[in-house]
Write a protein that holds these residues in place. Structure first.
Motif, mmCIF file in Angstrom:
data_model
loop_
_atom_site.group_PDB
_atom_site.id
_atom_site.type_symbol
_atom_site.label_atom_id
_atom_site.label_comp_id
_atom_site.label_asym_id
_atom_site.label_seq_id
_atom_site.Cartn_x
_atom_site.Cartn_y
_atom_site.Cartn_z
ATOM 1 N N ARG A 67 0.845 -1.184 0.000
ATOM 2 C CA ARG A 67 0.000 0.000 0.000
ATOM 3 C C ARG A 67 0.889 1.245 0.000
ATOM 4 N NH1 ARG A 67 -2.935 -1.645 3.709
ATOM 5 N NH2 ARG A 67 -2.190 -0.543 5.553
ATOM 6 N N ASP A 68 0.600 2.161 -0.897
ATOM 7 C CA ASP A 68 1.419 3.368 -1.072
ATOM 8 C C ASP A 68 0.489 4.567 -1.101
ATOM 9 O OD1 ASP A 68 3.626 5.002 -1.573
ATOM 10 O OD2 ASP A 68 3.497 4.718 -3.740
ATOM 11 N N GLU A 69 -0.082 4.884 0.061
ATOM 12 C CA GLU A 69 -1.172 5.859 0.136
ATOM 13 C C GLU A 69 -0.754 7.249 -0.342
ATOM 14 O OE1 GLU A 69 -2.454 5.623 4.159
ATOM 15 O OE2 GLU A 69 -3.598 3.772 3.870
ATOM 16 N N GLY A 94 1.798 7.883 -2.342
ATOM 17 C CA GLY A 94 2.416 7.817 -3.655
ATOM 18 C C GLY A 94 3.914 8.039 -3.658
ATOM 19 N N ASP A 95 4.535 8.137 -2.472
ATOM 20 C CA ASP A 95 5.975 8.399 -2.409
ATOM 21 C C ASP A 95 6.788 7.272 -3.027
ATOM 22 O OD1 ASP A 95 5.456 10.772 -1.132
ATOM 23 O OD2 ASP A 95 5.871 10.007 0.884
ATOM 24 N N ARG A 123 5.894 5.136 -5.320
ATOM 25 C CA ARG A 123 5.748 5.143 -6.782
ATOM 26 C C ARG A 123 6.598 6.234 -7.423
ATOM 27 N NH1 ARG A 123 -0.707 4.871 -6.758
ATOM 28 N NH2 ARG A 123 -0.239 5.633 -4.676
ATOM 29 N N ARG A 124 6.592 7.405 -6.815
ATOM 30 C CA ARG A 124 7.383 8.515 -7.363
ATOM 31 C C ARG A 124 8.869 8.199 -7.322
ATOM 32 N NH1 ARG A 124 3.117 11.558 -5.048
ATOM 33 N NH2 ARG A 124 4.120 11.580 -3.010
ATOM 34 N N LYS A 136 9.697 5.619 -10.048
ATOM 35 C CA LYS A 136 9.727 6.242 -11.378
ATOM 36 C C LYS A 136 10.981 7.080 -11.573
ATOM 37 C CE LYS A 136 4.696 6.521 -12.003
ATOM 38 N NZ LYS A 136 3.532 7.435 -12.100
ATOM 39 N N ALA A 172 0.778 0.257 -7.560
ATOM 40 C CA ALA A 172 0.777 -0.109 -6.146
ATOM 41 C C ALA A 172 -0.618 -0.612 -5.781
ATOM 42 C CB ALA A 172 1.174 1.074 -5.271
ATOM 43 N N GLU A 229 -3.879 -0.638 -3.405
ATOM 44 C CA GLU A 229 -4.613 0.112 -2.392
ATOM 45 C C GLU A 229 -4.965 -0.751 -1.183
ATOM 46 O OE1 GLU A 229 -8.032 1.830 -4.165
ATOM 47 O OE2 GLU A 229 -6.902 3.162 -5.515
#
Length: 229
Positions: free
Chosen positions: A10-12, A14-15, A17-18, A21, A37, A39
């Protein structure tokens, strides 16, 4: 080409994912990939229960991969690796499996990572992947999984010390046993190579590079191991 990077947690905010990338784009500018990711996934994967919960979540989200050319499971524990191969028609690369096999091509290896169960879990993985005889040692960092994401400076010190011990153990190559090391991986790779002449493999970069090279040419067979569904 559209490789999907699966962050099975869980990557609430978005850190993660960023950061994923930015890290891959730095090494492969111009590549187009998608980071997914979960939820409803666990907050981290540090034990077998969390690994199972992550797999259950992944299987509920198979539609996320329908347009993928390949899938990279961005976790050294390789959650749901075989299940994804059963259900998808594209190659699936696990960060742990891929990186350990690449390491074995370079010589005998040590694994550096977090968690009190790291040594036992790593031996299980190495045995499952047929690489136990190439495993020299397992060296832990004195930080929790949560801690490695929030203490970059401390993580670097701990990881460098663990790499030094791995070199003393006789490792030809050091494998970072967690994809949460991406923030320090470039610096660590450079310093360990300059000081000891020993390569350091970061699993996300190693696995993505393998996937983008091989995905047009390989498939998982639908008889035998991955025939059941």
């Amino acid at each position: 080409m559209m490789i999907v990077i699966l962050d099975p947690i869980r990557d609430e905010g978005g850190d993660f994912r960023r950061e994923t990338k930015a890290y891959l784009s730095r090494h492969y500018p111009g590549d187009h990939f998608r980071v997914v990711a979960l939820e409803d996934g666990p907050e981290e994967i540090g034990n077998f229960t969390q690994k199972t919960l992550a797999c259950a979540s992944i299987l509920r989200h198979l539609d996320e991969f329908k347009d993928a050319s390949a899938v990279v499971v961005d976790c050294f524990a390789d959650p749901c690796l075989f299940e994804l191969r059963e259900n998808l028609k594209v190659p699936v690369f696990g960060a742990g499996e891929t990186t350990l096999h690449i390491a074995a091509m370079l010589g005998e290896f040590s694994v550096v990572g977090p968690g009190q169960n790291l040594a036992s879990w790593t031996r299980i993985q190495a045995r499952e992947y047929g690489l136990l005889d190439k495993l020299v040692s397992v060296r832990g960092v004195a930080l929790s999984l949560e801690g490695i994401l929030k203490n970059e400076e401390g993580l670097y010190r701990e990881a460098l010390s663990a790499c030094e011990k791995a070199v003393e153990d006789g490792a030809d190559v050091v494998v970072l046993g967690c994809t949460g090391f991406v923030s320090i991986a470039d610096g660590l790779r450079k310093e360990v190579w300059e000081r000891f002449g020993v390569p350091v493999l970061e699993p996300l970069l190693t696995t993505y590079g393998t996937a983008r090279s091989l995905y047009p040419f390989i498939r998982h067979g639908k008889r035998g191991l991955f025939s059941g569904k």
